[in-house]
Design a protein around this motif. Structure first.
Motif, PDB file in Angstrom:
ATOM      1  N   ARG A 198       0.833  -1.207   0.000  1.00 46.27           N
ATOM      2  CA  ARG A 198       0.000   0.000   0.000  1.00 46.27           C
ATOM      3  C   ARG A 198       0.870   1.260   0.000  1.00 46.27           C
ATOM      4  O   ARG A 198       0.603   2.225  -0.705  1.00 46.27           O
ATOM      5  N   ARG A 199       1.941   1.235   0.773  1.00 46.67           N
ATOM      6  CA  ARG A 199       2.845   2.390   0.853  1.00 46.67           C
ATOM      7  C   ARG A 199       3.532   2.630  -0.496  1.00 46.67           C
ATOM      8  O   ARG A 199       3.671   3.768  -0.935  1.00 46.67           O
ATOM      9  N   TRP A 201       1.216   4.349  -2.802  1.00 47.91           N
ATOM     10  CA  TRP A 201       1.151   5.777  -2.520  1.00 47.91           C
ATOM     11  C   TRP A 201       2.374   6.492  -3.093  1.00 47.91           C
ATOM     12  O   TRP A 201       2.252   7.577  -3.663  1.00 47.91           O
ATOM     13  N   HIS A 219       1.871   6.842  -6.760  1.00 43.13           N
ATOM     14  CA  HIS A 219       0.863   7.862  -7.059  1.00 43.13           C
ATOM     15  C   HIS A 219       1.458   9.266  -6.903  1.00 43.13           C
ATOM     16  O   HIS A 219       1.287  10.127  -7.771  1.00 43.13           O
ATOM     17  N   GLU A 277      -4.259  10.443   2.594  1.00 44.77           N
ATOM     18  CA  GLU A 277      -5.547   9.892   2.194  1.00 44.77           C
ATOM     19  C   GLU A 277      -6.642  10.944   2.303  1.00 44.77           C
ATOM     20  O   GLU A 277      -7.506  11.043   1.444  1.00 44.77           O
ATOM     21  N   TYR A 298      -6.270  13.420  -0.553  1.00 42.37           N
ATOM     22  CA  TYR A 298      -6.661  12.771  -1.806  1.00 42.37           C
ATOM     23  C   TYR A 298      -8.180  12.663  -1.906  1.00 42.37           C
ATOM     24  O   TYR A 298      -8.769  12.957  -2.931  1.00 42.37           O
TER      25      TYR A 298
END
Length: 136
Positions: free
Chosen positions: A67-68, A71, A74, A102, A105
């Protein structure tokens, strides 16, 4: 026949998946996030991720690590933040103890969905209009 019995088994509902449990070797993790394994090594050298290590020094990545990395991808590819900026954002999140990335975003998405954001055509119009004529 043995394969059929294994496929028919249901996972225990009480076991659940632990997102912090390191399970993916570097090649699998790289494939999951669609980057080269070298990219994951660079992120580690930059201090952006810290995969677990086995006794034989093999990197193992958890769901949280994956997940990191998503990010990081992104922020670098879509937002234009460099790796030093990503590190600062992650450190800020840790100091504040909140998920600011988050939240930012999601707020940005809500703004665009409600029609209150600046879309790319507005930006292009501003770039074409001389500064003297604009009221920014």
């Amino acid at each position: 026949m043995a394969r059929d019995r294994v496929a028919d088994r249901q996972p225990d509902a009480g076991l659940g998946r632990d997102p912090g449990r390191p399970v993916y070797v570097i090649s699998v993790a790289a494939e999951l996030v669609r980057v080269h394994p070298r990219t994951l090594r660079i992120y580690e050298l930059e201090g952006l991720i810290c995969p677990a290590r086995t006794r034989t020094n093999i990197r193992l990545y958890s769901e949280n690590d994956i997940r990191r990395v998503l990010w990081i991808r992104h922020l670098t590819r879509n937002v234009g933040v460099n790796l030093a900026g990503v590190r600062v954002l992650f450190e800020l999140e840790e100091r504040l103890g909140t998920r600011i990335l988050e939240t930012l975003y999601e707020d940005r998405d809500d703004t665009f969905k409600n029609g209150h954001g600046t879309d790319s055509s507005d930006i292009q119009d501003k770039e074409k209009t001389p500064a003297k004529e604009r009221n920014d």
